[in-house]
Every structure is written in structure tokens, then in C-alpha cells.
Design an enzyme around this catalytic site. Structure first.
Site, PDB file in Angstrom:
ATOM      1  N   HIS A  40     -13.369  -4.387   8.621  1.00 22.03           N
ATOM      2  CA  HIS A  40     -12.037  -3.792   8.539  1.00 22.03           C
ATOM      3  C   HIS A  40     -11.774  -3.237   9.931  1.00 22.03           C
ATOM      4  O   HIS A  40     -12.316  -2.199  10.314  1.00 22.03           O
ATOM      5  CB  HIS A  40     -12.003  -2.685   7.482  1.00 22.03           C
ATOM      6  CG  HIS A  40     -10.675  -2.006   7.382  1.00 22.03           C
ATOM      7  ND1 HIS A  40      -9.814  -2.201   6.323  1.00 22.03           N
ATOM      8  CD2 HIS A  40     -10.047  -1.155   8.223  1.00 22.03           C
ATOM      9  CE1 HIS A  40      -8.715  -1.490   6.523  1.00 22.03           C
ATOM     10  NE2 HIS A  40      -8.831  -0.839   7.662  1.00 22.03           N
ATOM     11  N   HIS A  61      -9.996  -6.002  -4.348  1.00 21.58           N
ATOM     12  CA  HIS A  61     -10.528  -4.712  -4.813  1.00 21.58           C
ATOM     13  C   HIS A  61     -10.224  -4.627  -6.304  1.00 21.58           C
ATOM     14  O   HIS A  61      -9.063  -4.503  -6.683  1.00 21.58           O
ATOM     15  CB  HIS A  61      -9.843  -3.545  -4.092  1.00 21.58           C
ATOM     16  CG  HIS A  61      -9.971  -3.585  -2.595  1.00 21.58           C
ATOM     17  ND1 HIS A  61     -10.846  -2.796  -1.902  1.00 21.58           N
ATOM     18  CD2 HIS A  61      -9.329  -4.309  -1.657  1.00 21.58           C
ATOM     19  CE1 HIS A  61     -10.743  -3.027  -0.597  1.00 21.58           C
ATOM     20  NE2 HIS A  61      -9.817  -3.948  -0.426  1.00 21.58           N
ATOM     21  N   PHE A  62     -11.247  -4.712  -7.138  1.00 21.22           N
ATOM     22  CA  PHE A  62     -11.013  -4.710  -8.593  1.00 21.22           C
ATOM     23  C   PHE A  62     -11.190  -3.318  -9.229  1.00 21.22           C
ATOM     24  O   PHE A  62     -10.990  -3.146 -10.410  1.00 21.22           O
ATOM     25  CB  PHE A  62     -11.893  -5.760  -9.285  1.00 21.22           C
ATOM     26  CG  PHE A  62     -11.322  -7.161  -9.245  1.00 21.22           C
ATOM     27  CD1 PHE A  62     -10.124  -7.437  -8.591  1.00 21.22           C
ATOM     28  CD2 PHE A  62     -11.981  -8.215  -9.874  1.00 21.22           C
ATOM     29  CE1 PHE A  62      -9.590  -8.738  -8.560  1.00 21.22           C
ATOM     30  CE2 PHE A  62     -11.459  -9.513  -9.854  1.00 21.22           C
ATOM     31  CZ  PHE A  62     -10.269  -9.769  -9.188  1.00 21.22           C
ATOM     32  N   ARG A  63     -11.618  -2.337  -8.447  1.00 21.42           N
ATOM     33  CA  ARG A  63     -11.545  -0.905  -8.843  1.00 21.42           C
ATOM     34  C   ARG A  63     -12.532  -0.399  -9.875  1.00 21.42           C
ATOM     35  O   ARG A  63     -12.445   0.769 -10.265  1.00 21.42           O
ATOM     36  CB  ARG A  63     -10.128  -0.556  -9.342  1.00 21.42           C
ATOM     37  CG  ARG A  63      -8.992  -0.907  -8.394  1.00 21.42           C
ATOM     38  CD  ARG A  63      -9.152  -0.233  -7.084  1.00 21.42           C
ATOM     39  NE  ARG A  63      -7.940  -0.303  -6.263  1.00 21.42           N
ATOM     40  CZ  ARG A  63      -7.946  -0.176  -4.943  1.00 21.42           C
ATOM     41  NH1 ARG A  63      -9.077   0.005  -4.294  1.00 21.42           N
ATOM     42  NH2 ARG A  63      -6.834  -0.229  -4.257  1.00 21.42           N
ATOM     43  N   HIS A  69      -8.335  -9.364   7.037  1.00 17.03           N
ATOM     44  CA  HIS A  69      -6.878  -9.098   7.066  1.00 17.03           C
ATOM     45  C   HIS A  69      -6.289  -8.931   8.463  1.00 17.03           C
ATOM     46  O   HIS A  69      -5.738  -7.892   8.804  1.00 17.03           O
ATOM     47  CB  HIS A  69      -6.503  -7.890   6.189  1.00 17.03           C
ATOM     48  CG  HIS A  69      -7.423  -6.703   6.247  1.00 17.03           C
ATOM     49  ND1 HIS A  69      -7.766  -6.092   7.430  1.00 17.03           N
ATOM     50  CD2 HIS A  69      -8.063  -6.018   5.280  1.00 17.03           C
ATOM     51  CE1 HIS A  69      -8.577  -5.088   7.169  1.00 17.03           C
ATOM     52  NE2 HIS A  69      -8.779  -5.025   5.875  1.00 17.03           N
ATOM     53  N   ASP A 111      -6.401  -9.298   0.008  1.00 14.39           N
ATOM     54  CA  ASP A 111      -6.631  -7.854   0.039  1.00 14.39           C
ATOM     55  C   ASP A 111      -5.969  -7.190  -1.180  1.00 14.39           C
ATOM     56  O   ASP A 111      -5.378  -6.113  -1.074  1.00 14.39           O
ATOM     57  CB  ASP A 111      -6.121  -7.232   1.340  1.00 14.39           C
ATOM     58  CG  ASP A 111      -6.761  -5.870   1.610  1.00 14.39           C
ATOM     59  OD1 ASP A 111      -7.603  -5.443   0.802  1.00 14.39           O
ATOM     60  OD2 ASP A 111      -6.398  -5.240   2.618  1.00 14.39           O
ATOM     61  N   HIS A 126      -2.806  -0.094  -6.843  1.00 15.61           N
ATOM     62  CA  HIS A 126      -2.609   1.330  -7.105  1.00 15.61           C
ATOM     63  C   HIS A 126      -1.443   1.401  -8.082  1.00 15.61           C
ATOM     64  O   HIS A 126      -0.593   0.507  -8.077  1.00 15.61           O
ATOM     65  CB  HIS A 126      -2.234   2.093  -5.827  1.00 15.61           C
ATOM     66  CG  HIS A 126      -3.306   2.081  -4.777  1.00 15.61           C
ATOM     67  ND1 HIS A 126      -4.456   2.826  -4.874  1.00 15.61           N
ATOM     68  CD2 HIS A 126      -3.389   1.419  -3.600  1.00 15.61           C
ATOM     69  CE1 HIS A 126      -5.213   2.623  -3.791  1.00 15.61           C
ATOM     70  NE2 HIS A 126      -4.592   1.767  -3.008  1.00 15.61           N
TER      71      HIS A 126
HETATM   72  O1  DOR Z   1      -4.486  -0.986   2.256  1.00 15.21           O
HETATM   73  C1  DOR Z   1      -5.671  -0.974   1.968  1.00 15.21           C
HETATM   74  N1  DOR Z   1      -6.080  -0.721   0.712  1.00 15.21           N
HETATM   75  N2  DOR Z   1      -6.575  -1.196   2.919  1.00 15.21           N
HETATM   76  C2  DOR Z   1      -7.883  -1.013   2.687  1.00 15.21           C
HETATM   77  O2  DOR Z   1      -8.638  -1.118   3.613  1.00 15.21           O
HETATM   78  C3  DOR Z   1      -8.381  -0.612   1.378  1.00 15.21           C
HETATM   79  C4  DOR Z   1      -7.422  -0.931   0.327  1.00 15.21           C
HETATM   80  C5  DOR Z   1      -7.712  -0.203  -0.968  1.00 15.21           C
HETATM   81  O3  DOR Z   1      -8.857  -0.223  -1.411  1.00 15.21           O
HETATM   82  O4  DOR Z   1      -6.778   0.341  -1.554  1.00 15.21           O
HETATM   83 ZN    ZN Z   2      -9.360  -4.584   1.477  1.00 12.25          ZN
HETATM   84 ZN    ZN Z   3     -10.099  -3.707   4.776  1.00  6.87          ZN
END
Ligand code: DOR
Ligand code: ZN
Ligand code: ZN
Length: 427
Positions: A180, A63-65, A234, A307, A311
Site C-alpha cells: 500500500h 476486504h471481506f471484514r 491500487h 480494493d 463500509h
Molecule cells: O480506502 C481504503 N480502504 N484503503 C485502504 O487501504 C483500506 C481500505 C479499507 O480497509 O477500508
Molecule cells: Zn485495500
Molecule cells: Zn491498500
């Protein structure tokens, strides 16, 4: 011919063995693979000091946000983290803001992704609104992601008749449905049951193994009906793995991925690291942890991804209820895997299958990363002895921390080669 770069004094991972060959790169392509004495001349010679050249490794779950959440990470910072970790190709998840659910948004994300310093593919997200557009979207994405339960972000598809319809569309488009696997109904039951708990275990108790197992059971049932290629993201439970093994035995087109934390950590780690380790699906018991490691070794688990879900520390510091789920990881997975090789937990061959061969096959990446004459030079060079220690000060992710803070080990990437360009990795 004068080559742009030659790599000498190396070992090459070639057809499952190590050979003392070097290679030459010209205009981004591998132009020669031979003993050092047979390589063409070049002004730029890299001495690999006996290190090993691997096919360019991948991480198919990050996830590169960007767009929308760029204080956590963006395409430049997070792709640099990948590069530093020896990862040459990533697949990026759709739960950005806005989510990647239309062709227009995919094209918009591609503009941001121009900053990427590694190769990439994008996932399309599936929601109630875009199921009819899956066929069109399929022309622009590598694979589809379906959240069967609510996680970080707004994407969700928890109604089974709609998941079935989505599977059917994804199957028609000949893409992989990546799931997921957290069953919303089961999650709701357990959240209610444990709502009054106020300790670090509350998150994990609200999402016990049954939550994953139920979702996988439903996903397999619907994949059988629609013949969709199914990929479970995952994987964290023994019970889920059993279902996947059975489905494979029946000849289903199903694969699964796990992440380093599911076999290197367990719920006991909450005591020390608290909500930093809050993720979906959650860390599990020791028993599940060992089952995942076994699944890696008995080849029932196909792919290793991270994954990577950055944050900020500020967000993660809000306590177990408020902190968002997710943690960074793209830059540490290869180190952790090589250390596991040195500790004889996993074979070297398995690491390459999990991080290169199987993802390339599953996501139709052609001959991506393979060390072959004429192929684009995407390579990961590793030193199995190089020592490492992970600290917040030396991470590349914008989020600025690692769940593996303080861990030490042996085995690291030394260079990453992206389309013929070489990056020397400083630790
Ligand atoms: O822990 C997680 N974080 N699980 C997810 O499915 C999404 C991911 C996120 O985008 O932060
Ligand atoms: Zn993910
Ligand atoms: Zn996921």
C-alpha cells in the site's frame, strides 16, 4: 461417460481466440472441450445462447471484514457479491480485527472463510511485531501486504529499516510483497498544510500524488536491495506508473494493479458523491485518470483488482473528516470492464490478461481457471450485450451501496462456475 453438466451453444476463449465449442464438466473438472455434437451425454444441459466462456476471473484485492467488522461485510455476503460479479477467486486483505499477522489468526480466518462461495487466498499482514515470523507465516498465506502509510485499520509499517527487513524476509520465503504505497512522512506534511480546509477536497489534498510516488520510489529502492518480488497495490498516479515502467525496463521483478475507479472516475466526482468516494489512495485528477487508462492499454499495468472495501452508508455519511476510507466494488468490476470493451476503451484480450492470466502468474496460482481438459472447472461466462444498471437495491454487498450508483452499460456475467458448480446470475 455421462457428464454432470454440459455447456452448449457457447464460444470459448481459447488460446486468445473465440471458438464455437462447448464443454462438459464431471466431478468438478472439465472433461471435454469440443463442438457441441462431440460432447458426452448429460442430464443437465445449459444453453449459453452464444455467450462467451472465459477462464475463472479473479480479484486479488478485497476486504471481506471478517473477523471483527462484520456489520460492514462477512465471508458469505461479500463472496456472494464476488460470485455475482463473475469473480471466481479472491485474495483477502489482512486489516481485519484482529489483523491477520500470526499463523493462529490465519487459521482462525480460514474457519470464517469456510462460508465463502468463491475460491480464495489470504494475505498476511506485516507489522513491527511479526517481521521475525514472516518465514513461518509464509507457509499459510498467498502473499504479504505492507501498509507504508496509515490507512483503514491499525496495520502500518512506516519505518524504512523495518520495511527493508520485511522485504528481505518475504524474499527469503519466495513470496510477493504487496505494498500500500502511501508515504507516511509526506502524508503528514500535507495533512498539516491543509488541516484547516473544510471541503470535500481536503482528503485528496492531504494525500496528493507525491504521497504515492514517494512510497513507490522507496519501495523500488528497497526491493532492489532485497530482490523481493514487489507488487504495487491500487496504483493511482502517472508519476508512480513512470517509476514502475522504469523499474521494469531495468529488469526488476515488479508488477502493479489498478482499480476501475482510478480510470473511470476523478476528483470532479466528489461534487456529486462526496465522502462516499473517500478512499486511500484518493481519486486523482483527469490527467492521472487518463495515464492509468493508458497504462492499462500499453500493458505497463498488470492486474485489475477492486480494493473492495465495504463500509456502511451510515459510516460514510459522517462527513469528509469522519467517514472511513474505502468503498465496495467486487461485484461491478467485470461489468465496468466489459462496458469499457464495448466502448473501445480497452480490448477484450486485455480484460482477460488483467483479471485472469496476470494475477494467476503473479501469485503462483498454477493453472487456476484455464479452460483445459482435466482442470478444475472455474469459469466466468459473459454476455457482451447484456444491459445493466447499478442501484443500491440490486447490490449483494452487505454494505448495501455502490460508488457507481446510477451507472448503466452493456456487458455482464451470466453464469459463474466454481469448482464445477454453476450459478445463474440474476441482475
Ligand atoms: O480506502 C481504503 N480502504 N484503503 C485502504 O487501504 C483500506 C481500505 C479499507 O480497509 O477500508
Ligand atoms: Zn485495500
Ligand atoms: Zn491498500
Amino acid at each position: 461417460m455421462i457428464a454432470d453438466i454440459i455447456l452448449k451453444n457457447c464460444k470459448i476463449w481459447y488460446q486468445n481466440t473465440l471458438i464455437e465449442y462447448g464443454l462438459a464438466i464431471n466431478e468438478g473438472k472439465i472433461v471435454s472441450i469440443s463442438k457441441d455434437t462431440g460432447l458426452p451425454p448429460s442430464d443437465e444441459k445449459i444453453n449459453c445462447k452464444g455467450n462467451i466462456i472465459l477462464p475463472g476471473l479473479t480479484d486479488v484485492h478485497v476486504h471481506f471484514r471478517e473477523p471483527g467488522l462484520t456489520w460492514k461485510g462477512d465471508w458469505l455476503t461479500e463472496s456472494k457479491a464476488a460470485l455475482k460479479g463473475g469473480i471466481t477467486y479472491i485474495m483477502e486483505m489482512p486489516n481485519t480485527i484482529p489483523p491477520t499477522t500470526t499463523v493462529e489468526r490465519v487459521l482462525e480466518k480460514r474457519e470464517f472463510a469456510k462460508k465463502s462461495v468463491v475460491n480464495y487466498g489470504l494475505y498476511g499482514g506485516v507489522s513491527e511485531e511479526n517481521i521475525d515470523q514472516i518465514g513461518e507465516l509464509a507457509k499459510h498465506v498467498k502473499a504479504f501486504k505492507i501498509f507504508m502509510g496509515k490507512s483503514t485499520g491499525t496495520l502500518i509499517l512506516d519505518k524504512h529499516d523495518l520495511v527493508l527487513k520485511a522485504f528481505s524476509e518475504i524474499s527469503k520465503a519466495n513470496k510477493v510483497a504487496c505494498v500500500h504505497a502511501e508515504d507516511q512522512k509526506t502524508m503528514d506534511e500535507f495533512s498539516k498544510k491543509y488541516k484547516d480546509r473544510d471541503d470535500l477536497m481536503i482528503h485528496a489534498l492531504s494525500k496528493p500524488p507525491q504521497v504515492e510516488i514517494e512510497a513507490i520510489r522507496h519501495a523500488i529502492r528497497m526491493a532492489k536491495q532485497t530482490k523481493v518480488k514487489l507488487h504495487i497495490c491500487h496504483l493511482s498516479t502517472k508519476g508512480g506508473l513512470e517509476l514502475i515502467k522504469d523499474a521494469k525496463k531495468e529488469g526488476m521483478d515488479i508488477t502493479c494493479e489498478t482499480c476501475p475507479h482510478y480510470f473511470l472516475m476523478n476528483q470532479d466526482d466528489f461534487k456529486q458523491k462526496g465522502a462516499l468516494l473517500k478512499i486511500n489512495p484518493p481519486l486523482r485528477s483527469k490527467e492521472n485518470q487518463l495515464a492509468i487508462l493508458q497504462g492499462i492499454n500499453d500493458v505497463s499495468i498488470d492486474i485489475l483488482a477492486t480494493d473492495h472495501a465495504p463500509h456502511t452508508l451510515e459510516e460514510k455519511g459522517k462527513g469528509i473528516h469522519e467517514a472511513p476510507s474505502g468503498m465496495p466494488g467486487v461485484e461491478n468490476s467485470l461489468q465496468l470492464m466489459l462496458d469499457a470493451v464495448n466502448k473501445k476503451m480497452i480490448s477484450f484480450n486485455r480484460v482477460i490478461e488483467l483479471m485472469h492470466d496476470n494475477p494467476v502468474k503473479r501469485f503462483d496460482l498454477g493453472n487456476y481457471g484455464y479452460i483445459q481438459k482435466g482442470n478444475d472447472a472455474n469459469l466466468t461466462i459473459v454476455d457482451l450485450k447484456r444491459k445493466w444498471k447499478i442501484t443500491g437495491e440490486n447490490v449483494a454487498t452487505k454494505s448495501g451501496w455502490s460508488p457507481f450508483e446510477g451507472w448503466e452499460g452493456n456487458g455482464s456475467p451470466t453464469y459463474t462456475v466454481i469448482n464445477g458448480r454453476i450459478l445463474n446470475i440474476e441482475l
